[in-house]
Design an enzyme around this catalytic site. Structure first.
Site, mmCIF file in Angstrom:
data_model
loop_
_atom_site.group_PDB
_atom_site.id
_atom_site.type_symbol
_atom_site.label_atom_id
_atom_site.label_comp_id
_atom_site.label_asym_id
_atom_site.label_seq_id
_atom_site.Cartn_x
_atom_site.Cartn_y
_atom_site.Cartn_z
ATOM 1 N N LYS A 75 2.828 3.054 -6.675
ATOM 2 C CA LYS A 75 3.823 4.138 -7.250
ATOM 3 C C LYS A 75 5.144 4.118 -6.573
ATOM 4 O O LYS A 75 5.913 4.597 -7.459
ATOM 5 C CB LYS A 75 2.900 5.542 -6.475
ATOM 6 N N LYS A 150 13.217 11.843 -3.387
ATOM 7 C CA LYS A 150 12.326 11.101 -2.162
ATOM 8 C C LYS A 150 11.852 9.576 -2.510
ATOM 9 O O LYS A 150 11.754 9.081 -1.493
ATOM 10 C CB LYS A 150 11.190 12.177 -2.147
#
Length: 198
Positions: A75, A150
């Site tokens: 991811k 992030k």
């Protein structure tokens, strides 16, 4: 607490419990459509058990490795590439527009040539090129820029931990940081086009 830590604690202490990490990819639109991709880390047996449930919520359930945390790693790499691609697609779309190329023509050409990527063919950042994406509605909805920020932060930190330089990731991190500081953080991350259009 990370997935690897949790998985080790569960597998060491509780027989019969299957644990996987399973972050998703596809964004808000895929979640709404039930077409998410699950990126699963864990033993093959645990993956197979989890697939029965996860398969009900998405179009794909991919086994990313035997180690708990493999799904997280995939991811992270995927979103690093996505952030870089969106910024690059935005630059290309802005350049073409300023050179006098119709943005729809440019997007079509890129999507039928080597510049094609998800950011260009499924989520184009240039307003008016595609319907139903955040750029067609003032960059509202979608995957917030602060959330995108992030990922390059985490990826550049992870890269540092394995002694890998990520100049494109660092640049993407800095660009998303600047646009967040400029008050665009709550908008979809494709707003990077607007940020770069100065």
């Amino acid at each position: 607490i990370n997935a690897e830590y949790m998985g080790n604690g569960i597998s060491a202490g509780q027989a019969g419990i299957a644990f996987v990490d399973a972050p998703v990819s596809g964004g808000v639109l895929a979640a709404e459509a039930g077409t998410l991709t699950f990126l699963v880390g864990g033993s093959l047996a645990s993956y197979q058990r989890a697939t029965e449930v996860l398969g009900l919520m998405g179009k794909a359930v991919l086994h990313c490795g035997e180690v708990i945390g493999s799904g997280e790693a995939v991811k992270l790499c995927n979103n690093l590439a996505l952030g870089i691609q969106m910024a690059g697609t935005s630059e290309a779309m802005l350049l073409g527009s300023r050179l006098g190329v119709d943005p729809k023509v440019l997007a079509n050409a890129m999507n039928n040539a080597t510049g094609r990527c998800w950011s260009s063919d499924s989520y184009n950042p240039f307003p008016g090129v595609m319907d139903g994406v955040p750029s067609s509605r003032g960059y509202s909805g979608g995957f917030g820029s602060e959330l995108m920020l992030k990922d390059p932060k985490l990826a550049t930190a992870a890269a540092k931990s394995v002694n890998l330089q990520t100049p494109m990731g660092t640049t993407a991190r800095d660009v998303y940081q600047q646009l967040s500081e400029n008050g665009l953080g709550a908008l979809d991350f494709s707003v990077v086009l607007k940020h770069l259009n100065v």
